[in-house]
Design a protein around this motif. Structure first.
Motif, short mmCIF file in Angstrom:
data_model
loop_
_atom_site.label_atom_id
_atom_site.label_comp_id
_atom_site.label_asym_id
_atom_site.label_seq_id
_atom_site.Cartn_x
_atom_site.Cartn_y
_atom_site.Cartn_z
N LEU A 1 29.87 9.30 -62.47
CA LEU A 1 30.63 8.89 -61.29
C LEU A 1 31.77 7.94 -61.63
N TYR A 2 31.43 6.80 -62.23
CA TYR A 2 32.43 5.75 -62.40
C TYR A 2 33.39 6.00 -63.55
N ILE A 3 32.85 6.45 -64.69
CA ILE A 3 33.69 6.57 -65.88
C ILE A 3 34.42 7.92 -65.93
N ASP A 4 33.68 9.01 -65.78
CA ASP A 4 34.28 10.33 -65.90
C ASP A 4 35.07 10.75 -64.65
N SER A 5 34.48 10.54 -63.47
CA SER A 5 35.13 11.01 -62.23
C SER A 5 36.17 10.03 -61.70
N LEU A 6 35.80 8.77 -61.52
CA LEU A 6 36.71 7.78 -60.93
C LEU A 6 37.62 7.12 -61.97
N LYS A 7 37.31 7.34 -63.26
CA LYS A 7 38.14 6.81 -64.35
C LYS A 7 38.29 5.29 -64.30
N ILE A 8 37.24 4.61 -63.89
CA ILE A 8 37.27 3.15 -63.84
C ILE A 8 37.12 2.61 -65.26
N PRO A 9 37.99 1.73 -65.70
CA PRO A 9 37.92 1.23 -67.08
C PRO A 9 36.69 0.37 -67.32
N VAL A 10 36.08 0.58 -68.47
CA VAL A 10 34.92 -0.21 -68.87
C VAL A 10 35.41 -1.47 -69.59
N GLN A 11 34.89 -2.61 -69.18
CA GLN A 11 35.23 -3.88 -69.81
C GLN A 11 34.02 -4.38 -70.60
N PHE A 12 34.25 -5.39 -71.43
CA PHE A 12 33.19 -5.87 -72.31
C PHE A 12 33.17 -7.38 -72.35
N ASP A 13 31.96 -7.94 -72.22
CA ASP A 13 31.79 -9.39 -72.30
C ASP A 13 31.18 -9.73 -73.65
N PRO A 14 31.95 -10.33 -74.56
CA PRO A 14 31.44 -10.60 -75.90
C PRO A 14 30.33 -11.65 -75.94
N LYS A 15 30.29 -12.56 -74.97
CA LYS A 15 29.26 -13.60 -74.98
C LYS A 15 27.87 -13.02 -74.81
N SER A 16 27.75 -12.02 -73.94
CA SER A 16 26.44 -11.41 -73.70
C SER A 16 26.28 -10.08 -74.43
N ALA A 17 27.37 -9.61 -75.06
CA ALA A 17 27.40 -8.29 -75.69
C ALA A 17 27.00 -7.21 -74.69
N SER A 18 27.64 -7.25 -73.52
CA SER A 18 27.32 -6.32 -72.43
C SER A 18 28.60 -5.71 -71.87
N SER A 19 28.50 -4.46 -71.45
CA SER A 19 29.61 -3.77 -70.81
C SER A 19 29.51 -3.91 -69.30
N TYR A 20 30.66 -3.82 -68.64
CA TYR A 20 30.64 -3.94 -67.18
C TYR A 20 31.85 -3.25 -66.57
N ILE A 21 31.75 -3.01 -65.27
CA ILE A 21 32.81 -2.36 -64.50
C ILE A 21 33.04 -3.18 -63.23
N ILE A 22 34.30 -3.37 -62.87
CA ILE A 22 34.64 -4.02 -61.61
C ILE A 22 35.29 -2.99 -60.68
N ILE A 23 34.76 -2.84 -59.49
CA ILE A 23 35.28 -1.88 -58.52
C ILE A 23 35.78 -2.65 -57.31
N LYS A 24 37.01 -2.40 -56.90
CA LYS A 24 37.55 -3.05 -55.71
C LYS A 24 37.41 -2.13 -54.51
N ASP A 25 36.55 -2.51 -53.56
CA ASP A 25 36.33 -1.70 -52.37
C ASP A 25 37.37 -1.98 -51.29
N SER A 26 37.75 -3.26 -51.17
CA SER A 26 38.74 -3.67 -50.19
C SER A 26 39.33 -5.00 -50.63
N ASN A 27 40.14 -5.61 -49.79
CA ASN A 27 40.76 -6.88 -50.17
C ASN A 27 39.75 -7.99 -50.45
N LYS A 28 38.63 -7.93 -49.77
CA LYS A 28 37.66 -9.02 -49.89
C LYS A 28 36.29 -8.58 -50.41
#
Length: 414
Positions: free
Chosen positions: A330-357
């Motif tokens: 859904l997120y990576i292949d279809s919606l093409k949302i970029p995957v980000q990485f947090d080096p402190k925890s060695a974990s990947s994450y995605i931020i999705i903006k649904d609306s202004n708030k």
């Protein structure tokens, strides 16, 4: 996942991890995401979600979970003889095992014998008696275990204080292991009260002695909590009766969390609190030898609604625990949302903006994050790595291929 896990009430009590065995209670406040009242594991959530489905066949689970059996090709390899790669097959994942690379698994555990605490018999064992999973695994030299699960303080108190129920469970497991020529059991009791610590210890010794009397080759394994709030594992006493431990190295953040964060942070940090390294050191100081430890890692994520995009933000609502397949699809292949990485925890994450708030934050493991954690496991000479859960990546080969790259005898020859 395509369907949301239900939010439920539970009590799973843990004590804090600390690298100093003389002050094992001092780091409780460092565990930012977990608390003893609201914590509930993804395992427990999945059990609550599916326990009322009285399906008789794997095909019914396939239909419910829309399992397509999209064939994938795996890198060739066989697990290194010095490494224990281990995974759990959940009954609700139906016949996803048709895509498993069994050659890269030292062992797997069928989840599960759902304990009836009042009697010691089972509420259900799902397709244990009929599944072709076991035969497929054995053909490739993969050991097969049977998980036995019990969730919640009340259920554990009822069972652990009932000698007749304990013996019924032992007798029942003895028959079921023999039926499928299995290799042993994996004990997953979550929510054991501190008051029941001695009963729990006695039970572990009883079941180990009895099953090994039936078959000396049976292996007894025990699930360890990431954060053992109530110090229920008396390692010094039970260790002679345990062949290996499986650390549930996940759910540091989840449905219970007030802020967003990684499901499995690697190291302790100011932002995210304790992580996998802290948990492993805690059990090392309790007496768990690394050669008997398998570190379980998640093939699922955790997703929350927030008002801010910054990671570690206050969560307004928990959304779900999506499996790796759903995240990719859904997120990576279809919606093409970029995957980000947090080096402190060695974990990947995605931020999705649904609306202004309104934002959504999704933390998960992928090739990049798992590669770092696998390297850490290897560099510390820990006995093996676990997967919760097999089939969560169905249709995608990259996590299997990473397992081959890191742990096959072909890729890791002297």
């Amino acid at each position: 996942m395509k369907k949301l896990f239900f939010t439920i009430f539970s009590l799973t009590l843990f004590i804090s991890c600390n690298t100093d065995p003389k002050s094992s209670n001092s780091s409780v406040n460092d565990v930012k995401s977990m608390d003893s009242v609201n914590y509930i594991s993804q395992r427990h959530l999945q059990n609550q979600r599916f326990e009322n489905y009285n399906f008789k066949t794997e095909e019914q689970w396939d239909s419910l979970r829309t399992i397509s059996h999209k064939k994938v090709l795996h890198k060739k390899g066989k697990v290194h003889p010095d490494i224990r790669t281990f995974g759990w097959h959940i009954y609700s994942n139906g016949s996803t095992y048709k895509n498993y690379n069994f050659s890269m698994l030292w062992g797997l555990s069928y989840f599960s014998y759902a304990l009836q605490p009042e009697t010691g018999s089972y509420k259900t064992i799902h397709q244990w008696k009929t599944t072709s999973l076991i035969d497929s695994a054995k053909t490739k030299g993969c050991k097969v275990f049977f998980s036995v699960s019990n969730f919640g303080k009340k259920n554990n108190t009822i069972f652990l204080r009932n000698q007749k129920a304990r013996q019924t469970l032992i007798d029942s497991l003895s028959s079921l292991l023999a039926l499928r020529s299995a290799d042993g059991i994996n004990i997953d009791f979550e929510g054991v009260s501190k008051k029941d610590k001695e009963h729990f210890t006695k039970f572990i010794i009883e079941i180990s002695k009895n099953l090994k009397q039936d078959n000396p080759n049976y292996m007894i394994s025990l699930c360890l909590y990431a954060i053992d709030w109530n110090d229920i594992f008396d390692i010094g006493v039970i260790d002679p009766y345990i062949d290996f431990y499986t650390l549930m190295g996940y759910d540091y953040y989840g449905s219970f969390s007030k802020t967003t964060g990684p499901v499995t942070p690697l190291k302790k940090s100011k932002k995210f609190g304790n992580g996998l390294e802290t948990s492993v050191n805690y059990y090392k100081n309790k007496g768990v030898h690394f050669n008997k430890l398998i570190v379980g890692l998640p093939y699922y994520g955790a997703e929350w609604y927030t008002k801010k995009p910054e990671i570690g933000a206050v969560a307004t609502r928990f959304k779900s625990h999506p499996k790796y397949q759903s995240i990719k699809e859904l997120y990576i292949d279809s919606l093409k949302i970029p995957v980000q990485f947090d080096p402190k925890s060695a974990s990947s994450y995605i931020i999705i903006k649904d609306s202004n708030k309104v934002y959504r934050q999704l933390f998960f493991e992928d090739v990049k994050s798992l590669s770092i954690k696998y390297n850490w496991i290897k560099s510390n000479r820990i006995g093996g790595v676990g997967i919760w859960a097999l089939g969560y990546d169905d249709g995608y080969p990259e996590l299997w291929d990473l397992l081959t790259e890191k742990f096959s005898q072909e890729q890791n020859a002297p």
